[in-house]
Design an enzyme around this catalytic site. Sequence first.
Site, PDB file in Angstrom:
ATOM      1  N   HIS A  54     100.174   7.208  55.213  1.00  0.00           N
ATOM      2  CA  HIS A  54     100.394   6.465  56.458  1.00  0.00           C
ATOM      3  C   HIS A  54      99.105   5.845  56.981  1.00  0.00           C
ATOM      4  O   HIS A  54      99.096   4.723  57.483  1.00  0.00           O
ATOM      5  CB  HIS A  54     101.002   7.395  57.514  1.00  0.00           C
ATOM      6  CG  HIS A  54     102.416   7.776  57.223  1.00  0.00           C
ATOM      7  ND1 HIS A  54     103.005   8.902  57.735  1.00  0.00           N
ATOM      8  CD2 HIS A  54     103.356   7.174  56.470  1.00  0.00           C
ATOM      9  CE1 HIS A  54     104.258   8.980  57.311  1.00  0.00           C
ATOM     10  NE2 HIS A  54     104.487   7.950  56.547  1.00  0.00           N
ATOM     11  N   CYS A  84     107.496  -5.788  46.721  1.00  0.00           N
ATOM     12  CA  CYS A  84     107.523  -5.483  48.158  1.00  0.00           C
ATOM     13  C   CYS A  84     106.841  -4.157  48.480  1.00  0.00           C
ATOM     14  O   CYS A  84     106.951  -3.660  49.593  1.00  0.00           O
ATOM     15  CB  CYS A  84     108.956  -5.480  48.683  1.00  0.00           C
ATOM     16  SG  CYS A  84     110.023  -4.240  47.930  1.00  0.00           S
TER      17      CYS A  84
END
Length: 550
Positions: free
Chosen positions: A183, A480
Amino acid sequence: MEGTGVVSGLAYAPVAWVRRPEPPSLTGPELPADEVETAMEQFRLAADAVVEGLEHRAAKSEGDASEVLKMTAGLARDKAWRKSVNRHIKSGVQPVNAVAKATEEFVNLFLKAGGLMAERVTDLRDIRDRVAARLEGRPEPGLPEPSEPVVLLADDLAPVDTAGLDPELFVALATELGGPTSHTAIIARQLGIPCVVAVGKMNLLEEGDVVLLDGGEGTLRLGADPEQAKALVKQDLERREKIAAWSGPARTKDGHAVQLLANVQDPAGAARAAQSEAEGVGLFRTELCFLGTATEPSIDNQAKQYRGVFEAFAGHKVVVRTLDSGSDKPVPFATLADEPNPSLGVRGIRTLRINDGLLSNQLDAIKQATEGVDVEAWVMCPMISTLPEARDVTRQIRARGLKAGIMVEVPSTALLIDQFMNEVDFVSIGTNDLTQYVMAADRLSANLADFTTPWQPAVLNLMARVAEAGARKGKPVGVCGEAAADPLMACVLVGMGMTSLSMAAGAISAVGAALSEVTLEQCQAAARAVISAFDDEQAQNTARAILNLS
Protein backbone atom coordinates in the site's frame (compact mmCIF):
# COMPACT_ATOMS: atom_id res chain seq x y z
CA MET A 1 21.70 1.43 2.52
CA GLU A 2 19.96 -0.57 -0.21
CA GLY A 3 16.32 -1.44 -0.71
CA THR A 4 13.83 -1.78 -3.54
CA GLY A 5 13.12 1.44 -5.40
CA VAL A 6 9.43 1.81 -6.27
CA VAL A 7 9.11 5.50 -7.22
CA SER A 8 12.03 7.15 -9.01
CA GLY A 9 13.27 10.57 -7.97
CA LEU A 10 15.86 12.12 -5.67
CA ALA A 11 15.62 13.97 -2.38
CA TYR A 12 18.25 15.36 0.00
CA ALA A 13 16.92 16.26 3.43
CA PRO A 14 16.97 15.40 7.14
CA VAL A 15 15.13 12.26 8.14
CA ALA A 16 12.04 12.16 10.34
CA TRP A 17 10.82 8.89 11.83
CA VAL A 18 7.19 7.81 12.16
CA ARG A 19 6.98 6.38 15.64
CA ARG A 20 3.97 4.18 16.19
CA PRO A 21 2.52 4.17 19.72
CA GLU A 22 3.14 1.26 22.03
CA PRO A 23 0.40 -1.30 21.35
CA PRO A 24 -2.28 -1.52 24.02
CA SER A 25 -1.78 -4.24 26.59
CA LEU A 26 -3.55 -7.59 26.22
CA THR A 27 -4.34 -7.55 29.94
CA GLY A 28 -5.69 -5.02 32.43
CA PRO A 29 -7.98 -4.62 35.43
CA GLU A 30 -11.16 -6.68 35.31
CA LEU A 31 -14.25 -4.93 33.94
CA PRO A 32 -17.15 -4.93 36.44
CA ALA A 33 -20.25 -6.73 35.18
CA ASP A 34 -22.43 -3.63 35.51
CA GLU A 35 -20.13 -1.72 33.13
CA VAL A 36 -20.20 -4.22 30.25
CA GLU A 37 -23.03 -2.57 28.27
CA THR A 38 -21.44 0.87 28.64
CA ALA A 39 -18.05 -0.50 27.56
CA MET A 40 -19.53 -2.14 24.46
CA GLU A 41 -21.17 1.14 23.50
CA GLN A 42 -17.89 3.00 24.06
CA PHE A 43 -16.16 0.58 21.73
CA ARG A 44 -18.87 0.91 19.08
CA LEU A 45 -18.63 4.69 19.14
CA ALA A 46 -14.83 4.61 18.94
CA ALA A 47 -14.80 2.15 16.04
CA ASP A 48 -17.52 4.09 14.21
CA ALA A 49 -15.52 7.30 14.63
CA VAL A 50 -12.46 5.64 13.10
CA VAL A 51 -14.55 4.37 10.16
CA GLU A 52 -16.02 7.83 9.65
CA GLY A 53 -12.56 9.43 9.68
CA LEU A 54 -11.18 6.95 7.16
CA GLU A 55 -14.16 7.32 4.83
CA HIS A 56 -13.88 11.12 5.05
CA ARG A 57 -10.23 10.89 3.98
CA ALA A 58 -11.15 8.44 1.21
CA ALA A 59 -13.72 10.88 -0.15
CA LYS A 60 -11.06 13.61 -0.33
CA SER A 61 -8.50 11.27 -1.94
CA GLU A 62 -8.42 9.76 -5.39
CA GLY A 63 -7.28 6.65 -7.20
CA ASP A 64 -5.37 4.05 -5.23
CA ALA A 65 -5.20 6.21 -2.08
CA SER A 66 -8.99 6.33 -1.92
CA GLU A 67 -9.21 2.59 -2.59
CA VAL A 68 -6.78 1.69 0.20
CA LEU A 69 -8.53 3.97 2.70
CA LYS A 70 -11.90 2.41 1.88
CA MET A 71 -10.47 -1.07 2.35
CA THR A 72 -8.96 -0.08 5.71
CA ALA A 73 -12.29 1.39 6.82
CA GLY A 74 -13.79 -1.99 5.95
CA LEU A 75 -11.52 -3.62 8.53
CA ALA A 76 -12.76 -1.27 11.26
CA ARG A 77 -16.32 -2.06 10.20
CA ASP A 78 -15.79 -5.81 10.01
CA LYS A 79 -18.50 -7.69 11.90
CA ALA A 80 -16.31 -10.63 12.89
CA TRP A 81 -13.65 -8.39 14.41
CA ARG A 82 -16.24 -6.33 16.30
CA LYS A 83 -17.95 -9.47 17.52
CA SER A 84 -14.64 -10.75 18.87
CA VAL A 85 -14.00 -7.47 20.72
CA ASN A 86 -17.47 -7.57 22.27
CA ARG A 87 -17.00 -11.20 23.28
CA HIS A 88 -13.90 -10.23 25.28
CA ILE A 89 -15.70 -7.26 26.84
CA LYS A 90 -18.57 -9.54 27.93
CA SER A 91 -16.01 -11.82 29.59
CA GLY A 92 -14.81 -8.91 31.77
CA VAL A 93 -12.00 -7.42 29.68
CA GLN A 94 -11.62 -3.64 29.54
CA PRO A 95 -12.49 -2.28 26.05
CA VAL A 96 -8.92 -1.18 25.18
CA ASN A 97 -7.53 -4.58 26.17
CA ALA A 98 -10.39 -6.31 24.33
CA VAL A 99 -9.47 -4.44 21.15
CA ALA A 100 -5.86 -5.58 21.56
CA LYS A 101 -6.81 -9.22 22.20
CA ALA A 102 -9.26 -9.44 19.29
CA THR A 103 -6.81 -7.76 16.92
CA GLU A 104 -4.02 -10.14 17.88
CA GLU A 105 -6.31 -13.10 17.14
CA PHE A 106 -6.99 -11.74 13.66
CA VAL A 107 -3.33 -10.85 13.10
CA ASN A 108 -2.40 -14.49 13.77
CA LEU A 109 -5.12 -15.68 11.37
CA PHE A 110 -3.96 -13.27 8.64
CA LEU A 111 -0.31 -14.26 9.05
CA LYS A 112 -1.22 -17.94 8.94
CA ALA A 113 -3.23 -17.37 5.75
CA GLY A 114 -0.27 -15.60 4.15
CA GLY A 115 -0.40 -13.91 0.76
CA LEU A 116 -2.69 -10.92 0.44
CA MET A 117 -4.22 -11.49 3.87
CA ALA A 118 -0.81 -11.17 5.53
CA GLU A 119 -0.45 -7.82 3.78
CA ARG A 120 -3.34 -6.50 5.85
CA VAL A 121 -1.60 -6.96 9.22
CA THR A 122 -0.18 -3.41 9.15
CA ASP A 123 -3.65 -2.07 8.35
CA LEU A 124 -5.27 -4.12 11.12
CA ARG A 125 -2.78 -2.96 13.75
CA ASP A 126 -3.32 0.61 12.61
CA ILE A 127 -7.06 0.18 13.22
CA ARG A 128 -6.27 -1.22 16.68
CA ASP A 129 -4.12 1.81 17.55
CA ARG A 130 -6.71 4.29 16.28
CA VAL A 131 -9.62 2.70 18.15
CA ALA A 132 -7.50 2.41 21.32
CA ALA A 133 -6.59 6.10 21.07
CA ARG A 134 -10.26 7.03 20.75
CA LEU A 135 -11.16 4.90 23.77
CA GLU A 136 -8.44 6.54 25.86
CA GLY A 137 -9.29 10.07 24.73
CA ARG A 138 -6.03 10.56 22.82
CA PRO A 139 -5.55 11.83 19.26
CA GLU A 140 -5.28 9.08 16.67
CA PRO A 141 -1.65 8.26 15.73
CA GLY A 142 -0.32 10.02 12.66
CA LEU A 143 2.58 11.66 10.89
CA PRO A 144 5.12 14.00 12.46
CA GLU A 145 4.66 17.73 11.78
CA PRO A 146 8.05 18.93 10.49
CA SER A 147 8.84 22.61 9.98
CA GLU A 148 11.07 21.85 6.97
CA PRO A 149 11.10 19.26 4.16
CA VAL A 150 12.09 15.79 5.40
CA VAL A 151 12.66 12.25 4.20
CA LEU A 152 10.08 10.17 6.07
CA LEU A 153 11.25 6.86 7.56
CA ALA A 154 9.14 4.09 9.08
CA ASP A 155 9.21 0.36 9.70
CA ASP A 156 6.02 0.33 7.64
CA LEU A 157 3.47 3.04 7.00
CA ALA A 158 -0.25 2.63 7.58
CA PRO A 159 -2.41 3.46 4.53
CA VAL A 160 -3.98 6.41 6.32
CA ASP A 161 -0.57 7.97 6.91
CA THR A 162 0.66 7.39 3.37
CA ALA A 163 -2.51 8.80 1.83
CA GLY A 164 -2.15 11.94 3.95
CA LEU A 165 1.41 12.78 2.89
CA ASP A 166 2.03 16.37 1.78
CA PRO A 167 4.68 16.11 -1.00
CA GLU A 168 5.88 19.63 -0.18
CA LEU A 169 6.91 18.56 3.34
CA PHE A 170 7.58 14.85 2.91
CA VAL A 171 9.86 14.93 -0.10
CA ALA A 172 10.63 11.20 -0.04
CA LEU A 173 9.92 8.13 2.06
CA ALA A 174 11.54 4.83 2.91
CA THR A 175 10.37 1.80 4.86
CA GLU A 176 12.12 -1.20 6.38
CA LEU A 177 9.26 -3.52 5.40
CA GLY A 178 6.90 -3.73 2.44
CA GLY A 179 7.32 -4.58 -1.21
CA PRO A 180 6.87 -2.93 -4.62
CA THR A 181 3.10 -3.52 -4.56
CA SER A 182 2.49 -2.71 -0.88
CA HIS A 183 0.00 0.00 0.00
CA THR A 184 2.84 2.40 0.79
CA ALA A 185 4.39 1.87 -2.65
CA ILE A 186 1.07 2.15 -4.49
CA ILE A 187 0.10 5.45 -2.87
CA ALA A 188 3.61 6.92 -3.08
CA ARG A 189 3.57 6.17 -6.81
CA GLN A 190 0.26 7.96 -7.19
CA LEU A 191 1.54 10.99 -5.27
CA GLY A 192 4.83 11.02 -7.16
CA ILE A 193 6.93 10.88 -3.98
CA PRO A 194 10.33 9.16 -4.36
CA CYS A 195 10.08 5.92 -2.41
CA VAL A 196 12.27 2.99 -1.39
CA VAL A 197 10.95 -0.07 0.48
CA ALA A 198 12.55 -3.08 2.17
CA VAL A 199 15.61 -1.06 3.22
CA GLY A 200 18.16 -2.96 5.32
CA LYS A 201 19.92 -1.36 8.31
CA MET A 202 17.75 1.75 8.14
CA ASN A 203 17.40 1.70 11.91
CA LEU A 204 20.99 3.03 12.06
CA LEU A 205 19.66 6.41 10.93
CA GLU A 206 18.74 8.86 13.65
CA GLU A 207 16.27 11.72 13.63
CA GLY A 208 17.80 14.67 11.79
CA ASP A 209 20.46 12.72 9.85
CA VAL A 210 20.69 14.16 6.35
CA VAL A 211 20.37 11.55 3.58
CA LEU A 212 20.29 11.40 -0.20
CA LEU A 213 17.44 9.11 -1.27
CA ASP A 214 17.42 7.75 -4.82
CA GLY A 215 14.10 6.09 -5.64
CA GLY A 216 15.38 4.84 -8.97
CA GLU A 217 18.40 3.02 -7.56
CA GLY A 218 16.62 2.09 -4.35
CA THR A 219 19.29 3.59 -2.07
CA LEU A 220 19.71 5.89 0.92
CA ARG A 221 23.12 7.50 1.35
CA LEU A 222 24.35 9.06 4.57
CA GLY A 223 27.27 11.47 4.31
CA ALA A 224 26.79 12.44 0.66
CA ASP A 225 28.64 15.57 -0.47
CA PRO A 226 26.08 18.38 0.06
CA GLU A 227 26.89 20.30 -3.12
CA GLN A 228 26.84 17.21 -5.33
CA ALA A 229 23.61 16.01 -3.71
CA LYS A 230 21.90 19.37 -4.24
CA ALA A 231 23.01 19.41 -7.89
CA LEU A 232 21.54 15.94 -8.44
CA VAL A 233 18.26 16.96 -6.80
CA LYS A 234 18.13 20.08 -9.00
CA GLN A 235 18.48 17.92 -12.13
CA ASP A 236 15.71 15.67 -10.85
CA LEU A 237 13.48 18.68 -10.19
CA GLU A 238 13.92 19.75 -13.82
CA ARG A 239 12.84 16.25 -14.87
CA ARG A 240 9.72 16.51 -12.72
CA GLU A 241 8.87 19.94 -14.12
CA LYS A 242 9.05 18.46 -17.62
CA ILE A 243 6.59 15.77 -16.49
CA ALA A 244 4.22 18.37 -15.05
CA ALA A 245 4.26 20.26 -18.36
CA TRP A 246 3.41 17.19 -20.47
CA SER A 247 0.01 17.01 -22.14
CA GLY A 248 -1.57 14.15 -24.06
CA PRO A 249 -2.46 12.22 -26.02
CA ALA A 250 0.53 9.94 -25.51
CA ARG A 251 2.89 9.25 -28.38
CA THR A 252 6.44 8.04 -28.72
CA LYS A 253 9.07 10.41 -30.15
CA ASP A 254 8.36 9.03 -33.64
CA GLY A 255 4.58 9.33 -33.34
CA HIS A 256 3.45 5.85 -32.25
CA ALA A 257 0.18 6.34 -30.33
CA VAL A 258 -0.26 4.72 -26.90
CA GLN A 259 -3.58 4.83 -25.07
CA LEU A 260 -3.05 5.91 -21.44
CA LEU A 261 -6.05 5.18 -19.26
CA ALA A 262 -7.01 5.73 -15.61
CA ASN A 263 -7.77 3.26 -12.83
CA VAL A 264 -10.91 4.38 -10.95
CA GLN A 265 -13.07 2.99 -8.18
CA ASP A 266 -16.26 5.11 -8.02
CA PRO A 267 -18.02 8.08 -9.64
CA ALA A 268 -16.17 10.66 -7.52
CA GLY A 269 -12.79 9.17 -8.42
CA ALA A 270 -13.80 9.00 -12.08
CA ALA A 271 -14.76 12.68 -12.07
CA ARG A 272 -11.32 13.59 -10.72
CA ALA A 273 -9.55 11.29 -13.21
CA ALA A 274 -11.49 12.91 -16.07
CA GLN A 275 -9.62 16.15 -15.30
CA SER A 276 -6.30 14.40 -16.05
CA GLU A 277 -4.77 13.43 -19.40
CA ALA A 278 -6.47 10.02 -19.29
CA GLU A 279 -8.10 9.00 -22.57
CA GLY A 280 -10.56 6.75 -20.77
CA VAL A 281 -10.76 4.16 -17.99
CA GLY A 282 -8.70 0.99 -18.23
CA LEU A 283 -9.80 -0.46 -14.88
CA PHE A 284 -13.05 0.34 -13.10
CA ARG A 285 -12.81 -1.57 -9.81
CA THR A 286 -16.50 -2.17 -9.20
CA GLU A 287 -16.07 -4.03 -5.90
CA LEU A 288 -14.84 -0.88 -4.21
CA CYS A 289 -18.28 0.70 -4.58
CA PHE A 290 -19.65 -1.99 -2.28
CA LEU A 291 -17.02 -2.88 0.33
CA GLY A 292 -19.24 -1.63 3.14
CA THR A 293 -22.42 -3.26 1.82
CA ALA A 294 -23.62 -6.27 3.82
CA THR A 295 -25.94 -7.59 1.11
CA GLU A 296 -25.75 -7.60 -2.67
CA PRO A 297 -26.99 -4.25 -4.03
CA SER A 298 -29.96 -4.27 -6.36
CA ILE A 299 -29.41 -3.97 -10.11
CA ASP A 300 -30.77 -0.42 -9.98
CA ASN A 301 -28.37 0.59 -7.17
CA GLN A 302 -25.42 -0.91 -9.01
CA ALA A 303 -26.42 0.80 -12.25
CA LYS A 304 -26.52 4.17 -10.48
CA GLN A 305 -22.88 3.76 -9.37
CA TYR A 306 -21.72 2.58 -12.79
CA ARG A 307 -23.56 5.34 -14.62
CA GLY A 308 -21.65 7.97 -12.64
CA VAL A 309 -18.36 6.57 -13.97
CA PHE A 310 -19.70 6.29 -17.53
CA GLU A 311 -20.95 9.87 -17.46
CA ALA A 312 -17.58 11.16 -16.23
CA PHE A 313 -15.93 9.59 -19.30
CA ALA A 314 -18.71 10.07 -21.84
CA GLY A 315 -17.36 9.69 -25.35
CA HIS A 316 -14.50 7.47 -24.19
CA LYS A 317 -13.71 3.84 -23.43
CA VAL A 318 -14.45 2.51 -19.94
CA VAL A 319 -13.20 -0.99 -19.07
CA VAL A 320 -15.30 -2.40 -16.23
CA ARG A 321 -13.85 -5.20 -14.13
CA THR A 322 -16.57 -7.39 -12.69
CA LEU A 323 -16.60 -8.03 -8.97
CA ASP A 324 -13.11 -8.93 -7.72
CA SER A 325 -13.98 -9.85 -4.15
CA GLY A 326 -12.19 -12.16 -1.78
CA SER A 327 -8.61 -12.19 -0.50
CA ASP A 328 -7.73 -8.58 0.44
CA LYS A 329 -11.13 -7.21 -0.69
CA PRO A 330 -13.64 -8.97 1.57
CA VAL A 331 -17.00 -7.92 0.11
CA PRO A 332 -19.43 -9.35 2.71
CA PHE A 333 -21.93 -10.83 0.25
CA ALA A 334 -19.27 -12.44 -1.96
CA THR A 335 -16.49 -13.72 0.31
CA LEU A 336 -16.03 -17.00 2.13
CA ALA A 337 -15.12 -16.66 5.79
CA ASP A 338 -12.07 -18.37 7.28
CA GLU A 339 -10.49 -19.55 4.03
CA PRO A 340 -7.11 -21.18 4.80
CA ASN A 341 -5.40 -19.49 1.81
CA PRO A 342 -7.56 -16.64 0.48
CA SER A 343 -5.23 -15.49 -2.31
CA LEU A 344 -5.55 -18.99 -3.83
CA GLY A 345 -9.17 -19.40 -2.83
CA VAL A 346 -12.65 -18.26 -3.81
CA ARG A 347 -11.96 -14.84 -5.28
CA GLY A 348 -12.72 -12.99 -8.50
CA ILE A 349 -14.82 -15.03 -10.93
CA ARG A 350 -14.68 -17.98 -8.53
CA THR A 351 -17.21 -16.27 -6.24
CA LEU A 352 -19.84 -17.57 -8.69
CA ARG A 353 -19.31 -20.92 -6.98
CA ILE A 354 -20.97 -19.54 -3.84
CA ASN A 355 -23.36 -17.04 -5.48
CA ASP A 356 -24.06 -17.88 -9.12
CA GLY A 357 -26.30 -14.86 -9.69
CA LEU A 358 -23.62 -12.23 -9.01
CA LEU A 359 -22.28 -12.00 -12.55
CA SER A 360 -25.61 -11.91 -14.38
CA ASN A 361 -26.95 -9.23 -12.02
CA GLN A 362 -23.82 -7.14 -12.43
CA LEU A 363 -23.87 -7.44 -16.22
CA ASP A 364 -27.52 -6.40 -16.27
CA ALA A 365 -26.60 -3.36 -14.15
CA ILE A 366 -23.70 -2.43 -16.44
CA LYS A 367 -25.92 -2.70 -19.51
CA GLN A 368 -28.61 -0.59 -17.80
CA ALA A 369 -26.02 2.04 -16.84
CA THR A 370 -24.93 2.48 -20.47
CA GLU A 371 -28.42 3.37 -21.67
CA GLY A 372 -28.55 6.98 -22.81
CA VAL A 373 -24.81 7.51 -22.19
CA ASP A 374 -22.33 7.87 -25.04
CA VAL A 375 -19.71 5.47 -23.71
CA GLU A 376 -17.72 2.56 -25.12
CA ALA A 377 -18.26 -0.06 -22.39
CA TRP A 378 -15.87 -2.99 -22.22
CA VAL A 379 -16.25 -5.66 -19.53
CA MET A 380 -13.56 -8.00 -18.22
CA CYS A 381 -13.64 -10.74 -15.59
CA PRO A 382 -10.86 -11.34 -13.02
CA MET A 383 -9.08 -14.56 -12.02
CA ILE A 384 -10.00 -16.47 -15.18
CA SER A 385 -7.88 -19.61 -15.28
CA THR A 386 -9.63 -22.07 -17.64
CA LEU A 387 -11.00 -21.94 -21.19
CA PRO A 388 -14.54 -22.99 -20.15
CA GLU A 389 -14.62 -20.03 -17.71
CA ALA A 390 -13.56 -17.65 -20.48
CA ARG A 391 -16.12 -19.03 -22.93
CA ASP A 392 -18.94 -18.81 -20.39
CA VAL A 393 -18.30 -15.22 -19.24
CA THR A 394 -17.72 -14.04 -22.81
CA ARG A 395 -21.05 -15.49 -23.87
CA GLN A 396 -22.86 -13.69 -21.05
CA ILE A 397 -21.14 -10.35 -21.70
CA ARG A 398 -21.73 -10.41 -25.46
CA ALA A 399 -25.38 -11.35 -24.92
CA ARG A 400 -25.81 -7.85 -23.49
CA GLY A 401 -24.10 -6.16 -26.42
CA LEU A 402 -20.89 -5.39 -24.53
CA LYS A 403 -17.27 -6.04 -25.53
CA ALA A 404 -15.99 -9.09 -23.63
CA GLY A 405 -12.56 -9.57 -22.08
CA ILE A 406 -10.66 -11.27 -19.29
CA MET A 407 -7.83 -10.44 -16.89
CA VAL A 408 -4.54 -12.26 -17.39
CA GLU A 409 -3.24 -12.75 -13.87
CA VAL A 410 -3.20 -16.54 -13.47
CA PRO A 411 -0.19 -18.25 -15.11
CA SER A 412 -2.40 -20.88 -16.78
CA THR A 413 -4.09 -18.14 -18.79
CA ALA A 414 -0.79 -16.67 -19.95
CA LEU A 415 0.53 -20.11 -20.93
CA LEU A 416 -2.54 -20.89 -23.07
CA ILE A 417 -3.04 -17.32 -24.25
CA ASP A 418 -3.52 -18.19 -27.96
CA GLN A 419 -6.50 -20.38 -27.11
CA PHE A 420 -7.90 -17.77 -24.73
CA MET A 421 -7.58 -15.10 -27.44
CA ASN A 422 -9.94 -17.16 -29.61
CA GLU A 423 -12.63 -16.79 -26.94
CA VAL A 424 -12.43 -13.08 -26.08
CA ASP A 425 -12.42 -9.61 -27.63
CA PHE A 426 -9.53 -8.27 -25.51
CA VAL A 427 -7.37 -9.01 -22.47
CA SER A 428 -5.80 -6.92 -19.73
CA ILE A 429 -2.77 -8.04 -17.72
CA GLY A 430 -2.95 -7.60 -13.94
CA THR A 431 0.77 -7.49 -13.18
CA ASN A 432 0.48 -7.46 -9.38
CA ASP A 433 -1.18 -10.86 -9.09
CA LEU A 434 0.53 -12.33 -12.16
CA THR A 435 3.92 -11.55 -10.60
CA GLN A 436 2.89 -12.96 -7.23
CA TYR A 437 1.61 -16.20 -8.72
CA VAL A 438 4.47 -16.68 -11.21
CA MET A 439 7.14 -16.13 -8.54
CA ALA A 440 5.25 -17.90 -5.71
CA ALA A 441 6.06 -14.98 -3.41
CA ASP A 442 3.95 -12.90 -1.03
CA ARG A 443 3.99 -9.51 -2.66
CA LEU A 444 4.34 -7.62 0.65
CA SER A 445 7.20 -9.65 2.07
CA ALA A 446 10.25 -7.43 2.58
CA ASN A 447 12.41 -10.54 2.42
CA LEU A 448 11.01 -11.39 -1.03
CA ALA A 449 10.78 -7.89 -2.52
CA ASP A 450 13.19 -8.75 -5.33
CA PHE A 451 10.90 -11.65 -6.33
CA THR A 452 7.74 -9.54 -6.49
CA THR A 453 8.87 -7.03 -9.09
CA PRO A 454 7.50 -7.31 -12.65
CA TRP A 455 11.12 -6.89 -13.84
CA GLN A 456 11.63 -10.58 -13.11
CA PRO A 457 12.51 -12.19 -16.48
CA ALA A 458 9.89 -14.94 -16.06
CA VAL A 459 7.14 -12.34 -15.65
CA LEU A 460 8.48 -10.27 -18.57
CA ASN A 461 8.47 -13.35 -20.78
CA LEU A 462 4.85 -14.15 -19.98
CA MET A 463 3.75 -10.56 -20.60
CA ALA A 464 5.58 -10.53 -23.95
CA ARG A 465 3.90 -13.83 -24.83
CA VAL A 466 0.47 -12.30 -24.19
CA ALA A 467 1.25 -9.18 -26.24
CA GLU A 468 2.50 -11.27 -29.17
CA ALA A 469 -0.67 -13.38 -29.12
CA GLY A 470 -2.78 -10.23 -29.19
CA ALA A 471 -0.86 -8.97 -32.24
CA ARG A 472 -1.30 -12.31 -34.04
CA LYS A 473 -5.03 -12.36 -33.36
CA GLY A 474 -5.53 -8.63 -33.92
CA LYS A 475 -6.96 -8.13 -30.42
CA PRO A 476 -6.13 -5.39 -27.87
CA VAL A 477 -3.85 -6.19 -24.93
CA GLY A 478 -3.73 -3.75 -22.03
CA VAL A 479 -1.87 -3.62 -18.72
CA CYS A 480 -3.65 -2.38 -15.60
CA GLY A 481 -1.31 -3.46 -12.80
CA GLU A 482 1.23 -1.31 -10.97
CA ALA A 483 3.84 -1.99 -13.68
CA ALA A 484 1.98 0.34 -16.05
CA ALA A 485 2.68 3.31 -13.75
CA ASP A 486 6.48 2.84 -13.93
CA PRO A 487 7.70 5.09 -16.80
CA LEU A 488 10.65 2.82 -17.63
CA MET A 489 8.54 -0.33 -17.58
CA ALA A 490 5.80 1.44 -19.58
CA CYS A 491 8.25 1.95 -22.46
CA VAL A 492 9.16 -1.74 -22.35
CA LEU A 493 5.48 -2.72 -22.36
CA VAL A 494 4.86 -0.54 -25.41
CA GLY A 495 7.82 -2.25 -27.07
CA MET A 496 6.21 -5.62 -26.37
CA GLY A 497 3.11 -4.47 -28.23
CA MET A 498 0.71 -3.48 -25.46
CA THR A 499 -2.04 -1.28 -26.91
CA SER A 500 -3.04 0.49 -23.68
CA LEU A 501 -1.67 1.15 -20.21
CA SER A 502 -3.91 1.91 -17.25
CA MET A 503 -2.76 3.48 -13.98
CA ALA A 504 -3.62 5.94 -11.22
CA ALA A 505 -4.43 9.25 -12.90
CA GLY A 506 -1.56 10.93 -11.06
CA ALA A 507 0.98 8.67 -12.81
CA ILE A 508 -0.16 9.39 -16.38
CA SER A 509 1.96 12.49 -16.97
CA ALA A 510 5.20 10.75 -15.94
CA VAL A 511 4.50 7.83 -18.27
CA GLY A 512 3.44 10.11 -21.13
CA ALA A 513 6.53 12.27 -20.74
CA ALA A 514 8.80 9.21 -20.79
CA LEU A 515 7.19 7.85 -23.94
CA SER A 516 7.64 11.20 -25.68
CA GLU A 517 11.43 10.90 -25.25
CA VAL A 518 11.86 7.48 -26.91
CA THR A 519 11.14 5.93 -30.29
CA LEU A 520 9.07 2.82 -30.86
CA GLU A 521 12.24 1.12 -32.14
CA GLN A 522 14.00 1.84 -28.84
CA CYS A 523 11.03 0.44 -26.91
CA GLN A 524 11.05 -2.70 -29.04
CA ALA A 525 14.81 -3.13 -28.58
CA ALA A 526 14.41 -2.81 -24.81
CA ALA A 527 11.54 -5.32 -24.83
CA ARG A 528 13.63 -7.87 -26.75
CA ALA A 529 16.59 -7.39 -24.44
CA VAL A 530 14.85 -7.66 -21.05
CA ILE A 531 13.29 -11.07 -21.67
CA SER A 532 16.81 -12.51 -21.98
CA ALA A 533 18.07 -10.87 -18.78
CA PHE A 534 19.70 -12.96 -16.06
CA ASP A 535 17.72 -11.32 -13.25
CA ASP A 536 15.45 -8.39 -12.44
CA GLU A 537 18.34 -6.00 -11.83
CA GLN A 538 19.95 -6.74 -15.18
CA ALA A 539 16.56 -6.37 -16.91
CA GLN A 540 16.02 -2.94 -15.41
CA ASN A 541 19.56 -1.73 -16.09
CA THR A 542 19.41 -3.01 -19.67
CA ALA A 543 16.15 -1.18 -20.34
CA ARG A 544 17.51 2.02 -18.81
CA ALA A 545 20.65 1.85 -20.97
CA ILE A 546 18.74 1.28 -24.21
CA LEU A 547 16.04 3.87 -23.54
CA ASN A 548 18.41 6.47 -22.06
CA LEU A 549 15.59 8.25 -20.26
CA SER A 550 16.41 11.53 -18.52
